[in-house]
Design a protein around this motif. Sequence first.
Motif, mmCIF file in Angstrom:
data_model
loop_
_atom_site.group_PDB
_atom_site.id
_atom_site.type_symbol
_atom_site.label_atom_id
_atom_site.label_comp_id
_atom_site.label_asym_id
_atom_site.label_seq_id
_atom_site.Cartn_x
_atom_site.Cartn_y
_atom_site.Cartn_z
ATOM 1 N N GLN A 181 0.828 -1.207 0.000
ATOM 2 C CA GLN A 181 0.000 0.000 0.000
ATOM 3 C C GLN A 181 0.863 1.258 0.000
ATOM 4 O OE1 GLN A 181 -3.198 -0.089 2.892
ATOM 5 N NE2 GLN A 181 -3.333 2.155 2.948
ATOM 6 N N VAL A 182 1.960 1.211 0.737
ATOM 7 C CA VAL A 182 2.877 2.357 0.764
ATOM 8 C C VAL A 182 3.523 2.544 -0.601
ATOM 9 C CG1 VAL A 182 5.003 3.270 1.796
ATOM 10 C CG2 VAL A 182 3.307 2.118 3.247
ATOM 11 N N GLU A 183 3.918 1.461 -1.235
ATOM 12 C CA GLU A 183 4.517 1.547 -2.577
ATOM 13 C C GLU A 183 3.552 2.203 -3.560
ATOM 14 O OE1 GLU A 183 7.495 -2.359 -2.505
ATOM 15 O OE2 GLU A 183 5.466 -2.526 -3.330
ATOM 16 N N GLU A 184 2.296 1.810 -3.513
ATOM 17 C CA GLU A 184 1.301 2.378 -4.419
ATOM 18 C C GLU A 184 1.124 3.872 -4.159
ATOM 19 O OE1 GLU A 184 -2.128 -0.014 -3.769
ATOM 20 O OE2 GLU A 184 -1.360 -1.727 -4.929
ATOM 21 N N LEU A 185 1.136 4.249 -2.882
ATOM 22 C CA LEU A 185 0.993 5.665 -2.527
ATOM 23 C C LEU A 185 2.165 6.469 -3.081
ATOM 24 C CD1 LEU A 185 -0.001 6.989 0.991
ATOM 25 C CD2 LEU A 185 1.864 8.022 -0.264
ATOM 26 N N LEU A 186 3.393 5.943 -2.919
ATOM 27 C CA LEU A 186 4.581 6.674 -3.367
ATOM 28 C C LEU A 186 4.686 6.735 -4.890
ATOM 29 C CD1 LEU A 186 7.245 5.440 -0.777
ATOM 30 C CD2 LEU A 186 5.950 7.579 -0.770
ATOM 31 N N MET A 187 4.206 5.703 -5.573
ATOM 32 C CA MET A 187 4.201 5.749 -7.039
ATOM 33 C C MET A 187 3.221 6.804 -7.532
ATOM 34 S SD MET A 187 4.677 1.795 -8.343
ATOM 35 C CE MET A 187 3.533 1.026 -7.202
ATOM 36 N N ASP A 188 2.156 6.987 -6.799
ATOM 37 C CA ASP A 188 1.155 7.990 -7.166
ATOM 38 C C ASP A 188 1.601 9.401 -6.780
ATOM 39 O OD1 ASP A 188 -1.571 8.655 -8.121
ATOM 40 O OD2 ASP A 188 -1.875 9.250 -6.021
ATOM 41 N N ASP A 189 2.341 9.518 -5.646
ATOM 42 C CA ASP A 189 2.790 10.827 -5.169
ATOM 43 C C ASP A 189 4.200 10.703 -4.596
ATOM 44 O OD1 ASP A 189 3.217 13.297 -4.073
ATOM 45 O OD2 ASP A 189 1.513 13.254 -2.686
ATOM 46 N N PRO A 190 5.226 10.955 -5.416
ATOM 47 C CA PRO A 190 6.623 10.828 -4.962
ATOM 48 C C PRO A 190 7.203 12.131 -4.400
ATOM 49 C CG PRO A 190 6.583 11.122 -7.327
ATOM 50 C CD PRO A 190 5.148 11.205 -6.872
ATOM 51 N N SER A 191 6.346 13.061 -3.960
ATOM 52 C CA SER A 191 6.816 14.396 -3.573
ATOM 53 C C SER A 191 7.307 14.498 -2.131
ATOM 54 C CB SER A 191 5.688 15.416 -3.775
ATOM 55 O OG SER A 191 4.631 15.169 -2.865
#
Length: 413
Positions: free
Chosen positions: A161-171
């Motif tokens: 879930q964290v990976e998906e979040l970071l792929m969507d928002d790497p800021s």
Amino acid sequence: MYVVQSCCKSIPTVAHRGIGFCRTTSVRLISATSTKFSSPGREKKLFTPGPLSVSLTVREAALRDLGSRDVEFISTVKFLRSKLLQIAGVSENFYTAVPVQGSGTFAVEAVFHTAVAKSYGRALVLENGAYGKRMGKICEVLKIPYHIESFPENSKVNVRQVEELLMDDPSFSMVAVVHCETSSGVINPVVELGQSIKRLIPNSVYFVDAMSSFGAVPLDLERGHIDFMVSSVNKCLQGIPGFAYAIAQTEQLLQCKGNSRSLALDLCDQYDGLEKTGQFRFTPPTHCMLAFCQAIKEFEQEGGVHGRAKRYKENRRILQEGMKKLGFEEFLGPEHDGYIITSYKYPKDKNFNFKTFYSKLNEKGLVIYPGKVLNADCFRIGTIGNLFPEDFHELLAAIEEVCKEMNIMLPIT
């Protein structure tokens, strides 16, 4: 009015302006009008996540006065900083230990002050309990832009879930997580998280709060790409409360110069002072640091991280088996194998009242902790500190006795 009581009968003492003097020995002043304090009773055993029970020898080590600029104390600080890196399993060539006065939360806040840039910094907090939520509160107070990604209190932070979040928002410039969430006892997969974080946003700072796990739960900082880790002396290393510390990648720490929104909690400035003079910038917790030297000695004598983990695991096994026989239900499922603290659900018996339950155990010199999870009524029992298997047999016998006193049916159903 004061009565001067000397510990040396043969040498006269003088009372002057409320102060007793004795040239070769110490004296005690007893106020004739002051409240008479009762002598301490039996030492209580703290089945808590902190403050913890510590050994008598650790407490005795604090019974010395040492100046903050004393050569011996400067050597003590240097020794402790080096030892912390050894316990962490990292090299002094790439990492540094920076102690800060105060509780563990002081060190957590110091990392946010120091490692999040003022102009562009944005933090991602991965939370599944009260201490993750506290990180969010710190960001809020410091006015650091942040996002909290929440997970159920009875589950681990989900790496995918964290990976998906970071792929969507790497800021995000920082990602922060708690290793052992002591509100429930969950151990989060911080090494796996760090590997994913650095793969997806390699320039971010990865921060792990290992407050109640460091020293007893193995943690590979290098394999987990952990830039900052914090803990406190009064946890698994069994010192007395008074200071906490950050273990940081030195290069990453140096890049943070000028970020801090605080003078006292600036880890860069604290590091500079320690490196240049060996001294704290402000009054250090001298007595606590002397006690911590003894705590480290006892930690090493027990076998370091693995030796301490062995005892804590045995404490947890005895507690787990005994509470199960009494019918108490754990908050976490069997897939969790942490051994720092265990949360138990309140019995459904109408006669159970936690305040009464707690007080009766406290009267027996056995201190447990109230719950801290939000979606269930729980209490917590810690298995760390200067506690041994026989202490848990004593606790279990007392819990059974208290339940009978409260007319709670056993085993609890």
